[in-house]
Design an enzyme around this catalytic site. Structure first.
Site, PDB file in Angstrom:
ATOM      1  N   GLU A 114       0.773  -1.272   0.050  1.00 35.27           N
ATOM      2  CA  GLU A 114      -0.029  -0.042  -0.109  1.00 35.27           C
ATOM      3  C   GLU A 114       0.725   1.222  -0.197  1.00 35.27           C
ATOM      4  OE1 GLU A 114      -2.615  -0.048   3.350  1.00 35.27           O
ATOM      5  OE2 GLU A 114      -3.326  -2.178   2.801  1.00 35.27           O
ATOM      6  N   LYS A 116       1.904   4.632   1.559  1.00 32.24           N
ATOM      7  CA  LYS A 116       2.318   5.138   2.816  1.00 32.24           C
ATOM      8  C   LYS A 116       1.784   6.618   2.834  1.00 32.24           C
ATOM      9  CE  LYS A 116       5.189   5.065   6.880  1.00 32.24           C
ATOM     10  NZ  LYS A 116       4.846   6.658   7.302  1.00 32.24           N
ATOM     11  N   ASP A 118       1.294  10.667   3.860  1.00 36.03           N
ATOM     12  CA  ASP A 118       2.211  11.351   4.910  1.00 36.03           C
ATOM     13  C   ASP A 118       0.995  12.255   5.510  1.00 36.03           C
ATOM     14  OD1 ASP A 118       4.085  12.064   6.216  1.00 36.03           O
ATOM     15  OD2 ASP A 118       4.847  13.326   4.580  1.00 36.03           O
ATOM     16  N   TYR A 236      -7.262   2.405   6.070  1.00 31.32           N
ATOM     17  CA  TYR A 236      -6.667   1.153   5.678  1.00 31.32           C
ATOM     18  C   TYR A 236      -6.633  -0.068   6.628  1.00 31.32           C
ATOM     19  CZ  TYR A 236      -3.339   3.654   8.790  1.00 31.32           C
ATOM     20  OH  TYR A 236      -2.959   4.395   9.751  1.00 31.32           O
ATOM     21  N   LYS A 323      10.640   3.315   3.235  1.00 32.19           N
ATOM     22  CA  LYS A 323      10.444   4.846   2.850  1.00 32.19           C
ATOM     23  C   LYS A 323      11.304   5.205   1.667  1.00 32.19           C
ATOM     24  CE  LYS A 323       9.932   7.071   7.114  1.00 32.19           C
ATOM     25  NZ  LYS A 323       9.071   8.261   7.497  1.00 32.19           N
ATOM     26  N   CYS A 417      28.434  38.579  19.543  1.00 31.77           N
ATOM     27  CA  CYS A 417      27.098  38.936  18.928  1.00 31.77           C
ATOM     28  C   CYS A 417      27.255  39.697  17.683  1.00 31.77           C
ATOM     29  CB  CYS A 417      26.236  39.608  19.906  1.00 31.77           C
ATOM     30  SG  CYS A 417      24.723  39.979  19.305  1.00 31.77           S
ATOM     31  N   CYS A 420      25.467  43.212  18.181  1.00 30.88           N
ATOM     32  CA  CYS A 420      25.994  44.170  19.159  1.00 30.88           C
ATOM     33  C   CYS A 420      27.519  44.028  19.637  1.00 30.88           C
ATOM     34  CB  CYS A 420      24.896  44.370  20.133  1.00 30.88           C
ATOM     35  SG  CYS A 420      25.019  43.119  21.503  1.00 30.88           S
ATOM     36  N   CYS A 435      23.245  36.092  23.383  1.00 26.34           N
ATOM     37  CA  CYS A 435      23.816  37.322  23.423  1.00 26.34           C
ATOM     38  C   CYS A 435      23.314  37.801  24.782  1.00 26.34           C
ATOM     39  CB  CYS A 435      23.513  38.097  22.376  1.00 26.34           C
ATOM     40  SG  CYS A 435      23.925  40.028  22.846  1.00 26.34           S
ATOM     41  N   CYS A 441      20.857  45.163  22.611  1.00 23.97           N
ATOM     42  CA  CYS A 441      21.057  44.309  21.463  1.00 23.97           C
ATOM     43  C   CYS A 441      19.915  44.529  20.569  1.00 23.97           C
ATOM     44  CB  CYS A 441      21.332  42.923  21.523  1.00 23.97           C
ATOM     45  SG  CYS A 441      21.611  41.873  20.321  1.00 23.97           S
TER      46      CYS A 441
HETATM   47  S1  IVH Z   1      -0.704   0.420   8.264  1.00 20.31           S
HETATM   48  C1  IVH Z   1       0.634  -1.434  12.741  1.00 20.31           C
HETATM   49  N1  IVH Z   1      -1.065   1.569   6.174  1.00 20.31           N
HETATM   50  O1  IVH Z   1       2.106   5.254   8.762  1.00 20.31           O
HETATM   51  C2  IVH Z   1       0.637  -0.112  12.186  1.00 20.31           C
HETATM   52  N2  IVH Z   1       0.108   2.652   7.944  1.00 20.31           N
HETATM   53  O2  IVH Z   1       3.641   3.837  11.313  1.00 20.31           O
HETATM   54  C3  IVH Z   1      -0.530  -0.320  10.845  1.00 20.31           C
HETATM   55  N3  IVH Z   1       0.350   5.101   7.370  1.00 20.31           N
HETATM   56  O3  IVH Z   1       1.280   6.660  11.357  1.00 20.31           O
HETATM   57  C4  IVH Z   1      -0.466   1.067  10.010  1.00 20.31           C
HETATM   58  N4  IVH Z   1       0.026   5.047   5.243  1.00 20.31           N
HETATM   59  O4  IVH Z   1      -0.673   6.275  10.181  1.00 20.31           O
HETATM   60  C5  IVH Z   1      -0.628   1.611   7.537  1.00 20.31           C
HETATM   61  N5  IVH Z   1      -1.539   2.518   4.069  1.00 20.31           N
HETATM   62  C6  IVH Z   1      -0.943   2.512   5.248  1.00 20.31           C
HETATM   63  C7  IVH Z   1      -0.552   3.634   5.727  1.00 20.31           C
HETATM   64  C8  IVH Z   1       0.039   3.857   7.253  1.00 20.31           C
HETATM   65  C9  IVH Z   1       0.137   5.932   6.162  1.00 20.31           C
HETATM   66  C10 IVH Z   1       0.867   5.631   8.486  1.00 20.31           C
HETATM   67  C11 IVH Z   1       0.198   5.306   9.745  1.00 20.31           C
HETATM   68  C12 IVH Z   1       1.198   5.507  11.107  1.00 20.31           C
HETATM   69  C13 IVH Z   1       2.565   5.031  10.129  1.00 20.31           C
HETATM   70  C14 IVH Z   1       3.152   3.617  10.478  1.00 20.31           C
END
Ligand code: IVH
Length: 679
Positions: A114, A116, A118, A236, A323, A417, A420, A435, A441
């Site tokens: 999946e 990840k 942000d 998810y 990552k 500084c 001054c 400072c 200053c």
């Molecule tokens: S599964 C047991 N799936 O990533 C942890 N997490 O450390 C199960 N995150 O802050 C998490 N996309 O919110 C999962 N497709 C995804 C995700 C996801 C983002 C974030 C999650 C958490 C961090 C995982």
């Protein structure tokens, strides 16, 4: 309209709006115009206001917010919200795969890859099909109850028909702000700032990145503002006592079917090479997604196998996050500038030969403090690697030593500084150099004035940072007290000021004289006296003279005031210049006392000094202190010959008791105290 008709209409409207919402957010079909939709919603809002008893628990009006939450309640997660093991390397993914294979023996298994996202992890509880609670991750064990804010997420159903699921279940997912919404909010800020710039007002800060914006928004107190910021979420995970599904993807498919916006683009992979292909494919494709991503999550699909694999202390053994590396670039270090802040802290900033990085041109990078310069072992003219992390300002991650010129001198943090020339000092245990010339200053002086005029202090919003700079450069102000001596003709004499703008400034300064004492106290900028502490102090002492005269014992007896704050207040008032500054504010007519007096109950305890110790049955300690004050008595922290009564509760410290006995101080109980103030 009769009551029955109202009830019927409310149900009808709720149903209709739910239907159109679902069509729009789930099926991407607009069956009616925005205008018609808003009309329906308005009608429902009006009816619910008139007949709140008929508002349905999943009323679509909750989408537009309107709930104010003063403080979010902490709730314990039924299932802890764990984090994932992270890696940046394919090698570690191979290790992960091997661990899984070893633990699962000869079983065949399947991964799910999946994206990840942000954003911020969210957990939503549904009971009897109704969304009843939404909570942040917090520390994983407990998070903040942000239900009202979560209900503004339009893709999250307020009610579902989930026949296959138990009475109660949780869904988890990532709350986010789309790149589009983020950009448009920053555009709005830019427009507002343009206006403010012209009016010489303080500028608003830009949102740093979509993740911070999402997390900040979800913690706002006013859910109506949250609703306007269009937070969204990808689901998810499904959690419940007896999950009727055997695999993660079956759960996701079901969640999708009953109306959840499931995290898109996931894919089953039967081996590591398919996982690597997914990672590679999305490394570039992710740039075109509407939402920021920072990697790929790789999970075992089968729940039974997940159970077999189990958890380590912090994270599941059945999942890992890969990552993507932050984009980096190499460029030449041109020089280092040093900035002095309001508190005198000196921050080094690297000036770089401009270079393109992740879509923007970078000219500067933050270096944090002297330790960072030493850690990087920077030399003049070095070629440095820079990276963009979560922050907008990139950071230097390393030096290309191969490119260093022979004999290039090492860079050392400055000793004096830059503003001054005062020799810098470093407090034990702190990384920053300061400072110490707070009274001379320039950036520190200007910073103090900016703090003084701030919204939460004297709220003089007719003056912005640029105007402070200008007045300061022209020698018109040096301390905040000088503001009250400004005359309109002095301002008019400056280039760019007209009748109206100069009058505005004077009016703003004049109006600040009505700011309550607590704000003035905060505005003074005494170290550790923030907004809340200032309120407590103002409430307790009622005027500045009482505060200035207070000794340490008296100060630490004020609710929430500790030794550190007490010492700082005493040091501040023992400085003659500070006292003169207060006198100038007094002469200007600034509020140095709380208007209206505390409601006194009697003077039965006048002239009597109390020490409170231990725990009481009927009263909280703070309540007892309040009673003593309101009956004319005084609270102090430790027993001395001047103490009249030791008000003793359970578990009182033996030292206090002994001292009181030795000095002949009267020791009284909660009941005795009630007697004293009775009648
Ligand atoms: S599964 C047991 N799936 O990533 C942890 N997490 O450390 C199960 N995150 O802050 C998490 N996309 O919110 C999962 N497709 C995804 C995700 C996801 C983002 C974030 C999650 C958490 C961090 C995982």
């Amino acid at each position: 309209m009769t009551t029955e008709q109202a009830q019927k209409r409310i149900a009808e409207l709720s149903e209709k709006i739910h239907y159109y919402n679902h069509r729009y957010y789930h099926d991407s079909v607009s069956e009616i115009s925005d205008y018609e939709f808003d009309k329906l919603l308005e009608e429902l809002e009006a009816l619910e206001k008139q007949y709140p008893e008929f508002a349905l628990p999943d009323s679509p009006t909750q989408r537009v917010g309107g709930t104010i939450t003063k403080e979010f309640v902490q709730v314990r997660h039924k299932y802890p919200m764990l984090s994932l093991g992270n890696t940046y390397s394919e090698g570690e993914l191979i290790d992960f795969d091997q661990r899984v294979r070893k633990l699962l023996g000869s079983q065949s298994f399947e991964y799910v890859c999946e994206l990840k996202w942000d954003g911020v992890a969210l957990s939503m509880t549904y009971r009897d099909g109704l969304l009843v609670q939404g909570v942040t991750r917090g520390d994983g064990e407990q998070g903040d109850d942000i239900t009202a804010n979560i209900k503004t997420i339009r893709t999250l159903p307020l009610r579902v028909q989930a026949d296959k699921l138990p009475k109660e279940f949780e869904v988890r997912g990532e709350g986010f702000m789309s790149r589009e919404v983020f950009d448009s909010l920053n555009e709005e800020i830019a427009e507002e700032n343009e206006k403010r710039e012209k009016e010489g007002k303080k500028l608003l800060n830009y949102l740093a990145n979509p993740r911070n914006a999402a997390s900040g928004t979800l913690k706002m107190q006013d859910s109506a503002v949250v609703a306007k910021r269009k937070i969204n979420a990808y689901i998810y995970d499904l959690l419940c006592e007896e999950n009727p599904f055997a695999t993660h993807t079956e759960s996701l498919d079901y969640l999708k079917k009953i109306g959840f916006q499931v995290s898109p683009h996931y894919r089953k992979c039967s081996n590591l090479s398919e996982v690597f292909a997914f990672i590679k494919e999305w490394e570039t494709k992710r740039e075109h997604l509407p939402v920021d991503t920072d990697g790929v999550v790789i999970k075992i699909n089968s729940y039974a196998q997940r159970e077999e694999l189990g958890f380590t202390a912090k994270s599941p053994r059945w999942a890992i996050a890969y990552k993507y590396k932050a984009e980096s670039a190499a460029t030449e270090l041109l020089s280092i500038s040093y900035q002095v802040g309001r508190t005198g802290a000196v921050t080094p900033v690297a000036n770089l030969r401009p270079v393109k990085l992740a879509g923007t041109t970078v000219k500067r990078a933050s270096l944090h403090n002297a330790n960072e310069i030493a850690r990087l072992d920077l030399h003049e003219g070095d070629t440095v690697f820079i990276e963009k992390g979560g922050e907008i300002i990139p950071k230097i991650t390393g030096v290309d030593i191969g490119k260093r010129k022979i004999g290039a001198p090492q860079i050392h943090f400055i000793k004096n500084c830059p503003e001054c020339n005062t020799p810098l000092v470093r407090n034990p245990g702190e990384a920053a150099f300061y400072c110490p010339n707070e009274k001379g200053c320039p950036p520190q002086l200007k910073g103090k004035i900016e703090h003084f005029i701030g919204r939460k202090a004297m709220n003089i919003d007719s003056i912005g940072g640029k105007t402070v700079d200008l007045f300061f450069e022209k020698g018109m102000i040096r301390t905040p007290a000088d503001l009250y001596q400004l005359r309109q003709e002095d301002i008019l004499a400056l280039e760019g000021f007209k009748e109206l703008s100069s009058q505005n400034i004077i009016n703003g300064i004049e109006a600040s004289k009505n700011q309550p004492f607590s704000r003035v106290l905060f505005a003074l900028g005494i170290r550790f006296v923030g907004e809340t502490v200032a309120e407590k102090l103002a409430d307790y002492f009622r005027n500045i003279d009482a505060l200035a005269a207070a000794d340490k014992d008296t100060l630490i007896n004020v609710p929430e005031i500790g030794e550190k704050i007490a010492d700082s207040i005493i040091a501040w008032f023992s400085d003659a210049e500070n006292r003169a500054y207060v006198e100038r504010l007094r002469a200007a007519g600034v509020q140095l006392a709380t208007s209206g007096s505390r409601e006194m109950l009697s003077d039965k305890l006048a002239g009597k000094t109390f020490v409170i110790s231990g725990v009481f049955k009927k009263y909280e300690r703070e309540a007892l202190k309040e009673l003593i004050t309101r009956h004319g008595g005084k609270n102090v922290g430790s027993v001395s010959s001047k103490t009249d009564f030791l008000l003793a509760g359970d578990g009182m410290g033996p030292a206090k008791l002994e001292k009181a006995e030795k000095l002949g101080v009267k020791i009284i109980s909660e009941e005795d105290f009630e007697q004293l103030i009775a009648g």
